[in-house]
Structure formats: structure tokens, C-alpha cells
Design a protein around this motif. Structure first.
Motif, mmCIF file in Angstrom:
data_model
loop_
_atom_site.group_PDB
_atom_site.id
_atom_site.type_symbol
_atom_site.label_atom_id
_atom_site.label_comp_id
_atom_site.label_asym_id
_atom_site.label_seq_id
_atom_site.Cartn_x
_atom_site.Cartn_y
_atom_site.Cartn_z
ATOM 1 N N ARG A 106 0.821 -1.213 0.000
ATOM 2 C CA ARG A 106 0.000 0.000 0.000
ATOM 3 C C ARG A 106 0.856 1.265 0.000
ATOM 4 O O ARG A 106 0.344 2.366 -0.164
ATOM 5 N N SER A 107 2.164 1.096 0.200
ATOM 6 C CA SER A 107 3.041 2.261 0.360
ATOM 7 C C SER A 107 3.138 3.071 -0.928
ATOM 8 O O SER A 107 3.033 2.543 -2.039
ATOM 9 N N GLU A 108 3.346 4.346 -0.760
ATOM 10 C CA GLU A 108 3.460 5.254 -1.906
ATOM 11 C C GLU A 108 4.674 4.897 -2.764
ATOM 12 O O GLU A 108 4.631 4.980 -3.993
ATOM 13 N N THR A 109 5.760 4.470 -2.120
ATOM 14 C CA THR A 109 6.984 4.112 -2.852
ATOM 15 C C THR A 109 6.732 2.953 -3.801
ATOM 16 O O THR A 109 7.130 2.994 -4.968
ATOM 17 N N TYR A 110 6.065 1.936 -3.313
ATOM 18 C CA TYR A 110 5.806 0.763 -4.142
ATOM 19 C C TYR A 110 4.845 1.094 -5.285
ATOM 20 O O TYR A 110 5.076 0.704 -6.438
#
Length: 288
Positions: free
Chosen positions: A183-187
Motif C-alpha cells: 500500500r506504500s506510496e513508494t511501491y
């Protein structure tokens, strides 16, 4: 005084007549137990190298009828190792569901690099945990990328994806559960940079990422207990060998061959089809 005398011994001809069978039947020695013992040894050899194989895969490996394999396994109580129950992920509990839909549910694919599914699992190791993240091609069932870490964070899943992209074309869709790492923005930004659409299972619906659930179940079983390996380096090496075994040697029940073998067959079919199309095109051009 009465004396008991032993009855005179009967000839085999008389005994056969009394039993209502042919005389040759008295000399018959059944061969099935001998065949079963031989097959038992062959099954045990396959199971030693493939701890999770049930009767179907054993029958394919030995090129025998699956009913015969099942009968002999039941006769001698030969059973594959039991699968472990999947642990819970307490960090993900209580999070609101993501708005990203499940794009792979019900979709039919007929070529590699359309859908990759991803997940990670953990292995207990001397009071700590070692985490393994993988990506699997849904069509070929190959593990196309993986990464190991002592931490489960965004770096773990992004590096697994980058490792896969080093060797394979970017898929159209990358599917995962709703773990915080995915769910992370980086991923999600990494997916966007490669024009990959994110897809997620509904919250608390592990069956919607069943390919990875199934892979980890068999992987842990066949790897054995992680603490069998004295050092972290030896454990990681064993994990690499196990992934190689899964891709190149282990018969996949859906494919009836190892995933890498299936992928090679598909690539060869495409190459042959392309060559035939080129030949037809060249012939049509020459005839004009």
C-alpha cells in the motif's frame, strides 16, 4: 483303548479336487506383493527428493497410474509432509480497505508477463525472523523475482520487483494483498514508473491471492525448519536452491511439468509460429 492315528497325507491332486480348484493353483505365488514392495521403494525415493508430492505428482514422476500410486501409498502408509497453517499479520489489522480494485479476478490469460502476483512470508530463525518476498507469473507459474531481508518493509517488496524486472518484461498487472508494504506510496509509484497497473485482493481475502498462498505453503514444507541451517548465509542459499528447484524441477500440478519447462515450451511455440508466419509472408511476397 482307542488309538488316534494321523490321517494319511493327501496328494495335491486330491487336495485340489476337494477345494474345487486346479492343481496348478496350488503352485501359484502371487506377484502383486512383490511388485508393491518394488513400487514402494520407488515412491519413497521420489518422496525423499520431493517432500510435498502427493499421489498425483508421484504418478507423473514414475509414469504410472495415479490409482496404483494411491493404493500402494495407502498400503504402506506413505504420506507427504503436512502443510503449515499460514500465520497472521497483526500489523495489517485494523487498516481501512484500499480503493485499488482486484483486476485479476475472473480474468483469462494465455501468455506470460500479463499478471504477476506478489506476497511475502516470514521464517522463524533463532529468535528472529527472516522475510522472503516473491513475484510469480500467473500463466507460467514461475517465480520471476524474489528478495530476502531481516525486515519486512517497503524495501523488501520493491527490491523483489526490481529483481524480477531485470530478467523479464514488465507485466500489465501486479497483484498483491493489502499489506502495508504494497500500500506504500513508494511501491505504487514504482509500479506507475513501469506502467504496471496495481491490483489488490479484498481485505481479509487470502484466497484472492491463492497462487502465492499455495507457493509458500509448499516452499516452507520442502525447505524444512529454518534453524536446520546454522548461519543466515546457509539459510539464504537453501532458499535460493528451493526456488530453483520449484522453477526447474518440481512438477506443478496445473502444468504437469516444472514452470520453467512450461515457459520454454510456450516460448518455442511462439518462435515456431513467428517463423511460419514469416515464411508465409515471404512466399506471398515472392509470388506477387
Amino acid at each position: 483303548m482307542a488309538i488316534n492315528q494321523a490321517a494319511p497325507a493327501k496328494s495335491k491332486k486330491e487336495l485340489a479336487k476337494e477345494l474345487g480348484i486346479s492343481r496348478q493353483s496350488l503352485y501359484y505365488k502371487p506377484k502383486l506383493p512383490e511388485k508393491d514392495l518394488k513400487l514402494k521403494a520407488e515412491i519413497e525415493k521420489v518422496m525423499a527428493d520431493n517432500k510435498a508430492y502427493g499421489h498425483k505428482r508421484i504418478s507423473w514422476a514414475l509414469n504410472i497410474n495415479k490409482k496404483r500410486a494411491l493404493r500402494v501409498m495407502k498400503l504402506f502408509s506413505l504420506k507427504p509432509q503436512r502443510r503449515r497453517k499460514r500465520p497472521e499479520k497483526p500489523r495489517d489489522a485494523g487498516q481501512a480497505p484500499m480503493a485499488i480494485p482486484n483486476l485479476v479476478q475472473g480474468i483469462i490469460i494465455d501468455t506470460p508477463n500479463i499478471i504477476w502476483v506478489s506476497d511475502f512470508t516470514y521464517l522463524p530463525y533463532y529468535g528472529k525472523f527472516v522475510y522472503l518476498a516473491t513475484l510469480e507469473d500467473v500463466f507460467t507459474r514461475q517465480v520471476v523475482g524474489w528478495e530476502v531481508s531481516t525486515r519486512h518493509n517497503t524495501d523488501l517488496v520493491t527490491q523483489a520487483l526490481l529483481n524480477a524486472l531485470e530478467h523479464y518484461p514488465a507485466p500489465e498487472i501486479a497483484h498483491s494483498d493489502q499489506g502495508s508494504e504494497y500500500r506504500s506510496e513508494t511501491y505504487l509509484n514504482l509500479l506507475k514508473s513501469f506502467s504496471i497497473q496495481p491490483s489488490m485482493s479484498q481485505k481479509a481475502s487470502p484466497w484472492q491471492n491463492g497462487h502465492q498462498e499455495s507457493f509458500y505453503s509448499g516452499f516452507k514444507l520442502e525447505l524444512g525448519h529454518p534453524e536446520c541451517y546454522p548461519t543466515l548465509g546457509e539459510l539464504i542459499e537453501a532458499m535460493a536452491r528451493q526456488i530453483h528447484y520449484y522453477n526447474n524441477q518440481r512438477i506443478h500440478t496445473a502444468l504437469r511439468c516444472p514452470p520453467a519447462v512450461f515457459a520454454q515450451r510456450i516460448a518455442l511455440q511462439k518462435l515456431t509460429t513467428a517463423e511460419l508466419n514469416n515464411q508465409l509472408t515471404n512466399r506471398e511476397t515472392a509470388e506477387r
